[in-house]
Design an enzyme around this catalytic site. Sequence first.
Site, short mmCIF file in Angstrom:
data_model
loop_
_atom_site.label_atom_id
_atom_site.label_comp_id
_atom_site.label_asym_id
_atom_site.label_seq_id
_atom_site.Cartn_x
_atom_site.Cartn_y
_atom_site.Cartn_z
N ASP A 1 -8.94 -5.75 -4.62
CA ASP A 1 -8.94 -4.52 -4.27
C ASP A 1 -9.65 -3.45 -4.83
O ASP A 1 -10.01 -2.85 -5.46
CB ASP A 1 -7.16 -4.47 -4.76
N SER B 1 0.75 -1.25 0.30
CA SER B 1 0.33 -0.16 0.44
C SER B 1 0.66 1.13 -0.15
O SER B 1 1.42 1.11 -1.28
CB SER B 1 -1.12 0.04 1.13
N HIS C 1 -8.33 -5.30 -0.17
CA HIS C 1 -6.70 -4.55 -0.42
C HIS C 1 -6.32 -5.15 1.00
O HIS C 1 -5.04 -5.46 0.39
CB HIS C 1 -6.85 -3.26 0.36
#
Lengths: 403, 403
Positions: free
Chosen positions: B350, B187, B383
């Site tokens: 995601d 991320s 995610h």
Amino acid sequence: MITRRILLTATALSSLLPRHAPAQTATAPTAAAAPELLVEKKVFEFANYRTRGGANLATGRIGYQTAGTLNAAGDNAVLIEHFFTGNSHAFGRYAAGEAPGYWDAIIGPGKPIDTNRFFVVASDCLANLNARDARTTTTGPASVNPATGRPYGMDFPVVSIRDFVEVQKLLLESLGVKKLALVAGGSMGALQTVEWAAAYPDWVERAMPAIGTGEIDAWLLGWLDIWEAPIRMDPNWRNGDYYAQGRQPPLQGLTEALRIVTLHSRDRGWAREFGRRPAEGQDPTRRIGDRFAVEQWLEDAAAARARVSDANSFLYLTRANQLFLNEYDGTEAALSRSRARWLVLPSAKDRVFPVEYAQEMTDTLRRLNQPVEMVELKGPQGHLEGVVDIAQASDAIRAFLAR
Amino acid sequence: MITRRILLTATALSSLLPRHAPAQTATAPTAAAAPELLVEKKVFEFANYRTRGGANLATGRIGYQTAGTLNAAGDNAVLIEHFFTGNSHAFGRYAAGEAPGYWDAIIGPGKPIDTNRFFVVASDCLANLNARDARTTTTGPASVNPATGRPYGMDFPVVSIRDFVEVQKLLLESLGVKKLALVAGGSMGALQTVEWAAAYPDWVERAMPAIGTGEIDAWLLGWLDIWEAPIRMDPNWRNGDYYAQGRQPPLQGLTEALRIVTLHSRDRGWAREFGRRPAEGQDPTRRIGDRFAVEQWLEDAAAARARVSDANSFLYLTRANQLFLNEYDGTEAALSRSRARWLVLPSAKDRVFPVEYAQEMTDTLRRLNQPVEMVELKGPQGHLEGVVDIAQASDAIRAFLAR
């Protein structure tokens, strides 16, 4: 730059505000050729409605509009249901030169939903978001409670998508409708469509949910809660008691809620025009309070929207969406009641109801041996494809209605 | 039900708080077999750092941890960079029996990122969110400004992902590192990875961005702004000036911001366990103030998280993310500088950085004739697959590091 800002704001509104909103699409050649369809906003009144949650509404009103003529059997009717931020202005114009309704590209004389063949009705929902807009008629938390002479506020009863269906049925019965050749709607309108097919299978010959879902699961319950949270955070909200003289409505919270809806309803393809430009005169690389152009645009578009909206209505609408199909033991149980033929129209890049939701609903209908076709809408607008570019489904809709 | 609540909250934290968080996965059989890796939290201090925006930090500190041994050439180093809500606790345990770091499944003796082979460094970032957590060391808006003797608040300079890279480089140089055999992170850690490969191509032999993106376009700029907006709305925020004795931090706004991050970082598969259950004793079908179980869970998890976080740091972190690659003329210009081999690890479902973003970055690298492989993480967590189930990429990582 000022010109640009105004232009962009108009574009924003075109996606959210059907009444100011020409649904301009490159793929609607018939719109220019066909004569302008003029429609009139009417009001339906009802009394002593018992909500699904068991409360009583002594009186109520919703706005609606129609086009076409109901046949003697009362079975050529079409019902169009609107999305979260919409109202009944789905087609036609209130006056020559005014903006047409949001699905005008597919509804009208000679159009896929042909008003020469069908009697088409579109109605406002209970607790409509546009409570402060003169062209929306709705009974909701901003309405006067006959028992107290003051606005309901949070004393308004919880209403569900099923309640919207019940009130629409009262309206249709008052017009002499016996059967619906088609029920159709986008987003929240898709939820109403599914709810109709489950609640009144004898009424619904065809169902066309666009940019919808067959379930509001925990993830979507959570998102609806995220949408509304800024309203509850606004100190001006005061537990919904902001209607009194001298009080300010929670415009900041409502604007923020609408900012989330606005971005969530779009996709990156739409956002591309903004690039990474800062807002005019701002430098986000050096000043923490400065912003990018897209942030400013979202703020301006949502603030304009907030001025005709009611914050409490937003809360009641999110709850209504959360209660989708809540009277059934799951989606399959609800859909198994349907006797409709289905045309499911998801948007491939939908970020509100990702395409998997519509795919699963379609799979469930197939498993139940129900006649269903799914056609994916394509394009850069995400969820909003189903509103601003529904014209791309014209051929599929014509074929669906020919069967 | 109380037992269940605690269990769920622990699960929530496991995805957000590496330090309390065993990254429990069914696919990490080596974790039990391998000896426990103990790590120590250390602090790196620097002085007179000039930010990329041109401000001066007279002094600064970030925490870090290491495992393995740097070789004489200084070229067997690995840098692990953390995600938005994380810190440097990526692997190992601070004490026997304590929870391991968030990527412990892939970092340690004999694991895919093998600490018998590599000298692995993980550092906290500037303006780290966990400013109120004893095991995070960071200089940010909650730190004392040496010029005034009071916390910076919104006087802290804007920092960017590139600034994080610059401070990490100072740390690595202080440790004798000359080259990075691997830069990796999930991320926001993926953004740092890309930024490293573009800024210091001579340093970076391999780059492994997980659940990342090659660009923060207008749509993502907008989402980051949505994330942070509740903080600015909280009356306790006071333009960031809430550190003084007797003032309350904007916990409500910070909790709401973290609620958005928490839901956005997950997917419907994760949410399924909640179903459409109401929160205990509540009836959302009849009372507008009542809630569903998933809403209550999000609130509890985010509130727990907010107690160790700093609201201003959240604002600085979102800005840092917004400024990803802002010194380059677009993604292709940045990536064209890289001389690394790439392993790109997006999560198929995601919702923060939809898989298209990583796909496009991979396509760009291919177009630039750079060696790149993309492996999609699968699973219900959205995610967060790239944090809580990174173990599923173990074989791909081993193969990548063997080349």
